[in-house]
Motif scaffolding. Sequence first.
Motif, PDB file in Angstrom:
ATOM      1  N   GLY A  13       0.791  -1.229   0.000  1.00 49.55           N
ATOM      2  CA  GLY A  13       0.000   0.000   0.000  1.00 49.55           C
ATOM      3  C   GLY A  13       0.820   1.274   0.000  1.00 49.55           C
ATOM      4  N   CYS A  14       2.128   1.174  -0.272  1.00 47.90           N
ATOM      5  CA  CYS A  14       3.002   2.346  -0.217  1.00 47.90           C
ATOM      6  C   CYS A  14       2.704   3.290  -1.383  1.00 47.90           C
ATOM      7  N   ARG A  15       2.360   4.532  -1.052  1.00 46.59           N
ATOM      8  CA  ARG A  15       2.106   5.559  -2.060  1.00 46.59           C
ATOM      9  C   ARG A  15       3.335   6.416  -2.312  1.00 46.59           C
ATOM     10  N   THR A  16       4.007   6.799  -1.235  1.00 46.43           N
ATOM     11  CA  THR A  16       5.238   7.581  -1.356  1.00 46.43           C
ATOM     12  C   THR A  16       6.258   7.033  -0.367  1.00 46.43           C
ATOM     13  N   TYR A  57      13.182   7.582   6.821  1.00 42.88           N
ATOM     14  CA  TYR A  57      12.279   7.665   5.678  1.00 42.88           C
ATOM     15  C   TYR A  57      10.920   8.191   6.101  1.00 42.88           C
ATOM     16  N   GLU A  58      10.245   8.832   5.166  1.00 43.69           N
ATOM     17  CA  GLU A  58       8.858   9.237   5.366  1.00 43.69           C
ATOM     18  C   GLU A  58       8.047   8.546   4.275  1.00 43.69           C
ATOM     19  N   ALA A  59       6.926   7.976   4.674  1.00 43.17           N
ATOM     20  CA  ALA A  59       6.108   7.227   3.722  1.00 43.17           C
ATOM     21  C   ALA A  59       4.627   7.512   3.940  1.00 43.17           C
ATOM     22  N   GLU A  60       3.893   7.441   2.848  1.00 45.76           N
ATOM     23  CA  GLU A  60       2.433   7.433   2.910  1.00 45.76           C
ATOM     24  C   GLU A  60       2.008   6.036   2.507  1.00 45.76           C
ATOM     25  N   VAL A  61       1.265   5.390   3.405  1.00 46.70           N
ATOM     26  CA  VAL A  61       0.909   3.998   3.199  1.00 46.70           C
ATOM     27  C   VAL A  61      -0.589   3.815   3.420  1.00 46.70           C
ATOM     28  N   GLU A  62      -1.223   3.168   2.444  1.00 46.05           N
ATOM     29  CA  GLU A  62      -2.637   2.835   2.579  1.00 46.05           C
ATOM     30  C   GLU A  62      -2.725   1.511   3.321  1.00 46.05           C
ATOM     31  N   THR A 111       0.591   8.468   7.419  1.00 49.99           N
ATOM     32  CA  THR A 111       1.874   9.100   7.181  1.00 49.99           C
ATOM     33  C   THR A 111       2.815   8.540   8.238  1.00 49.99           C
ATOM     34  N   LEU A 112       3.882   7.886   7.772  1.00 47.43           N
ATOM     35  CA  LEU A 112       4.791   7.184   8.671  1.00 47.43           C
ATOM     36  C   LEU A 112       6.193   7.763   8.609  1.00 47.43           C
TER      37      LEU A 112
END
Length: 155
Positions: free
Chosen positions: A32-35, A44-49, A60-61
């Motif tokens: 589900g990783c978007r960014t 790291y910074e990630a946007e995960v559904e 937002t992780l």
Amino acid sequence: MKINYEYTFGLPRNIVWKYLMDKVVLRKAIPGCRTFVERSKGVYEAEVEISIGPLQDVFTLEIRIDHLKPPSSYRMYMKGKGNVGEINGTADMLLQELGSSTIVNCLAEAQVSGALALLGQRILESGAKKILDSFFQTVEKEIKGTIYQTRKSGR
């Protein structure tokens, strides 16, 4: 919530380590990783559904990898927010070589709040294990695909 998870790669430990540290592979492997952006070395910074049980949300992780002991272990810290709650946790990743295979043990502990916490321990653990299954299966496919492409091109 505590999770003890194990995955066996049919690959040598030094290769598994290399790909678990590769940000391109990580981005592809996180379900589900978007960014996925590296903010600084190992951070790291990630946007995960995320979809667990009846809940779906985009989190937002912040993911931080440290305590590296190549090629045998590292610790991952993760904290994040979504509309349905927050998550804060750590995971110790231990890589053991067994012949030409590698066993990865993931010993994780997480705290959740909000609607996420209302799901219950069993649903959260089941969802987390499905996410880990998907993650490690994708990492293994990425490694094998890269090795195949390298052999095919004669590099």
